[in-house]
Design an enzyme around this catalytic site. Structure first.
Site, short mmCIF file in Angstrom:
data_model
loop_
_atom_site.label_atom_id
_atom_site.label_comp_id
_atom_site.label_asym_id
_atom_site.label_seq_id
_atom_site.Cartn_x
_atom_site.Cartn_y
_atom_site.Cartn_z
CE LYS A 173 -4.19 5.18 4.26
NZ LYS A 173 -3.90 4.35 5.44
CB SER A 227 -13.06 -2.90 1.58
OG SER A 227 -13.15 -1.53 1.88
CD GLU A 248 -6.77 -4.74 -9.14
OE1 GLU A 248 -7.59 -5.65 -8.87
OE2 GLU A 248 -6.49 -4.40 -10.29
CB CYS A 282 -8.43 -9.76 -3.11
SG CYS A 282 -6.82 -9.42 -3.75
CD GLU A 381 -12.94 -9.90 -0.24
OE1 GLU A 381 -13.08 -8.68 -0.03
OE2 GLU A 381 -12.05 -10.36 -0.96
P1 ADP Z 1 -8.69 -3.31 4.28
O1 ADP Z 1 -9.72 -3.99 5.12
O2 ADP Z 1 -8.08 -4.21 3.26
O3 ADP Z 1 -7.69 -2.49 5.05
P2 ADP Z 1 -9.95 -0.83 3.54
O4 ADP Z 1 -10.69 -0.51 2.29
O5 ADP Z 1 -10.60 -0.58 4.83
O6 ADP Z 1 -9.53 -2.34 3.36
O7 ADP Z 1 -8.54 -0.06 3.57
C1 ADP Z 1 -7.65 -0.06 2.48
C2 ADP Z 1 -6.80 1.18 2.54
O8 ADP Z 1 -7.62 2.33 2.32
C3 ADP Z 1 -6.14 1.41 3.90
O9 ADP Z 1 -4.84 1.97 3.70
C4 ADP Z 1 -7.08 2.40 4.56
O10 ADP Z 1 -6.45 3.17 5.56
C5 ADP Z 1 -7.46 3.25 3.38
N1 ADP Z 1 -8.71 4.02 3.56
C6 ADP Z 1 -9.76 3.71 4.35
N2 ADP Z 1 -10.71 4.64 4.27
C7 ADP Z 1 -10.26 5.58 3.41
C8 ADP Z 1 -10.79 6.82 2.90
N3 ADP Z 1 -11.99 7.27 3.26
N4 ADP Z 1 -10.04 7.52 2.03
C9 ADP Z 1 -8.84 7.06 1.63
N5 ADP Z 1 -8.29 5.93 2.08
C10 ADP Z 1 -8.98 5.18 2.94
#
Ligand code: ADP
Length: 483
Positions: A173, A227, A248, A282, A381
């Site tokens: 994903k 994040s 990470e 990062c 960050e």
């Molecule tokens: P970034 O700002 O780097 O996209 P995120 O942590 O928001 O950081 O997203 C990183 C990945 O995690 C993306 O692929 C996002 O769709 C996915 N993601 C966000 N929320 C969830 C969740 N609750 N469960 C699983 N994956 C998630």
């Protein structure tokens, strides 16, 4: 415009949901593509397909796996200009950075093609007479791979390639902002003969698709980059079904510049680390810590160079700094700039949107001075082209400031003192220590990862990827039985 499909159980599949529209952050009028948004049911189908494919793939010959990964790596290399351009168009890093990242992804696939041939165990004698002990590595099972938008091809590559090399099946994903590169990887795996179900692509939201992956008992492991907040929540859920996890997350990476540093190199390290890739790494340098003897010279040179950086359309050859990835990230950057000003930091470069010819999310490289390490701009960050200059009395205080952060991904020092470089190497509380080199910019054949809030679980990349993508079985054989 045709809607690009997801790849589930060896088939390209549509979705009833409204497609995800991939827009160019350099020019929001430019639509890169439309991508089918997978839903929860399709994600479950992808997981079932991966589960069903696992018994055969886990026993496939290492030559078959090596050949598949080598073929994908070769095809990425052959199409590096085209995929690199797609990357720059959908993510906003410059064309040069996009092509560079694509070439790196190819190298990652080729490296892990070789690793598939080197899956080793240990054969030991036993303290008990007549027993031998074999410690062998086996695939883990179905791996859920969840990736962010900032390295749309390299991060997926460094998770997918070792997962497949060691005999696992994958449900991938990507971040919804960068489905184009994810789709390209799926296409290349499909056309290189990846058996059905071994690799599945489900483009969709974290809340829906990500959540199903994290909760499903049929998924054995989750490798996540993103994040801290999302990573923490996801980890707590994943442990509920006893998954192996690897996270990470963020950084707040310091670069210490001592009085005896090579000035030109130190300034270049700061410019590259803080502003290249629009600071959306990062490993980006966000805190530059200076000792008194170099402060004025370094500050003047840094500000001059930062102001001269060419901000613009990622696809323009002259551009050095592309746009922020989207409106949300741009707003975050600008909000942090006003937070810094309210906290009493002094703006010495940038501080606002950058003028640009097109309708994109352009922001000027920004530098604050008079920053104290307890200010929010020094602790949280930002993920944009915003750097803070901090003062330290001497090396010892600089190191203390560098380590005083919840994060621990990368840290750098610029010095010609062997004594300080060696002390820093031992005492920087990070996973990546850089000496006279930028905090960002890493190789694919060695481990990557951090300490504290930056990372959790085994290291990624290089030879060390084997730790996450395999599990260990200890086999005892009574060799005294039989003739
Ligand atoms: P970034 O700002 O780097 O996209 P995120 O942590 O928001 O950081 O997203 C990183 C990945 O995690 C993306 O692929 C996002 O769709 C996915 N993601 C966000 N929320 C969830 C969740 N609750 N469960 C699983 N994956 C998630």
């Amino acid at each position: 415009m045709t809607v690009k499909q997801n790849y589930i159980d060896g088939e390209w599949v549509d979705s009833a949901a409204a497609p995800i529209v991939d827009r160019n952050p350099s020019d929001v009028e430019d639509v890169v593509g439309s991508y089918a948004a997978a839903d929860a049911a399709q994600t479950r189908r992808a997981i079932e397909a991966a589960r069903a494919a696992f018994p055969a793939w886990s026993r496939s010959s290492i030559q078959e796996r090596a050949d598949l990964l080598d073929a994908v790596g070769g095809k990425i290399l052959a199409r590096a200009q085209e995929i690199g351009r797609l990357l720059a168009r959908e993510e906003g890093k410059t064309l040069k950075e996009g092509v560079g990242e694509t070439v790196r992804a190819a190298h990652v696939f080729k490296f892990h093609a070789g690793q598939a041939l080197r899956i080793a165990g240990d054969l030991l004698d036993s303290p008990r007479k007549g027993i031998s002990v074999l410690v062998q590595r086996e695939p883990v099972g179905v791996i859920g791979i969840i990736t962010p938008w900032n390295f749309p091809i390299a991060i997926p590559a460094w998770k997918i390639a070792p997962a497949l090399a060691y005999g696992n099946c994958v449900v991938f994903k990507p971040a919804s902002l960068v489905p184009g590169c994810a789709h390209a990887i799926a296409e290349l795996l499909a056309e290189s003969g990846c058996p059905r179900g071994v690799f599945n692509l489900v483009v969709g939201s974290g809340r829906e698709v990500g959540d199903v992956l994290v909760g499903a008992p049929e998924v054995d492991a989750i490798s996540f980059t993103g994040s801290v907040e999302t990573g923490r929540g996801l980890a707590a859920r994943a442990v509920g079904s006893m998954k192996k996890i690897q996270l990470e997350m963020g950084g707040k990476n310091p670069l210490i510049v001592l009085d005896d540093a090579d000035l030109d190199n130190a300034v270049e390290c700061a410019i590259q680390g803080a502003f290249y890739s629009t600071g959306q790494r990062c490993t980006a340098t966000s805190r530059v810590i200076l000792t008194p003897g170099i402060y004025a010279r370094f500050r003047a040179a840094l500000v001059e160079k930062a102001r001269a950086l060419v901000v613009g359309d990622a696809l323009d050859e002259k551009t050095q700094i592309g746009p922020a990835v989207d409106a949300t990230q741009l707003k975050t950057d600008l909000d942090y700039i006003s937070v810094g000003q309210k906290e009493g930091a002094r703006l010495v470069a940038g501080g606002d949107r950058a003028p640009a010819p097109k309708n994109g999310f352009y922001i000027a490289p920004t530098i604050f001075e008079d920053v104290h390490n307890q200010m929010r701009i020094a602790r949280e960050e930002i993920f944009g082209p915003v750097a803070s200059i901090l003062r330290a009395k001497n090396y010892e205080e600089a190191l203390a400031i560098a380590n005083d952060t919840p994060f621990g991904l990368s840290a750098g020092i610029c010095t010609t003192s062997l004594k300080h470089a060696d002390h820093f190497r031992r005492n920087a509380q990070v996973g990546l220590a850089m000496i006279n080199a930028p905090t960002a910019g890493v190789d694919y054949h060695v481990p990557f990862g951090g300490v504290k809030a930056s990372s959790y679980g085994p290291r990624e990349q290089g030879v060390n990827a084997v730790e996450f993508y395999t599990r260990i079985k200890t086999v005892y054989t009574n060799v005294s039985i039989g003739g």
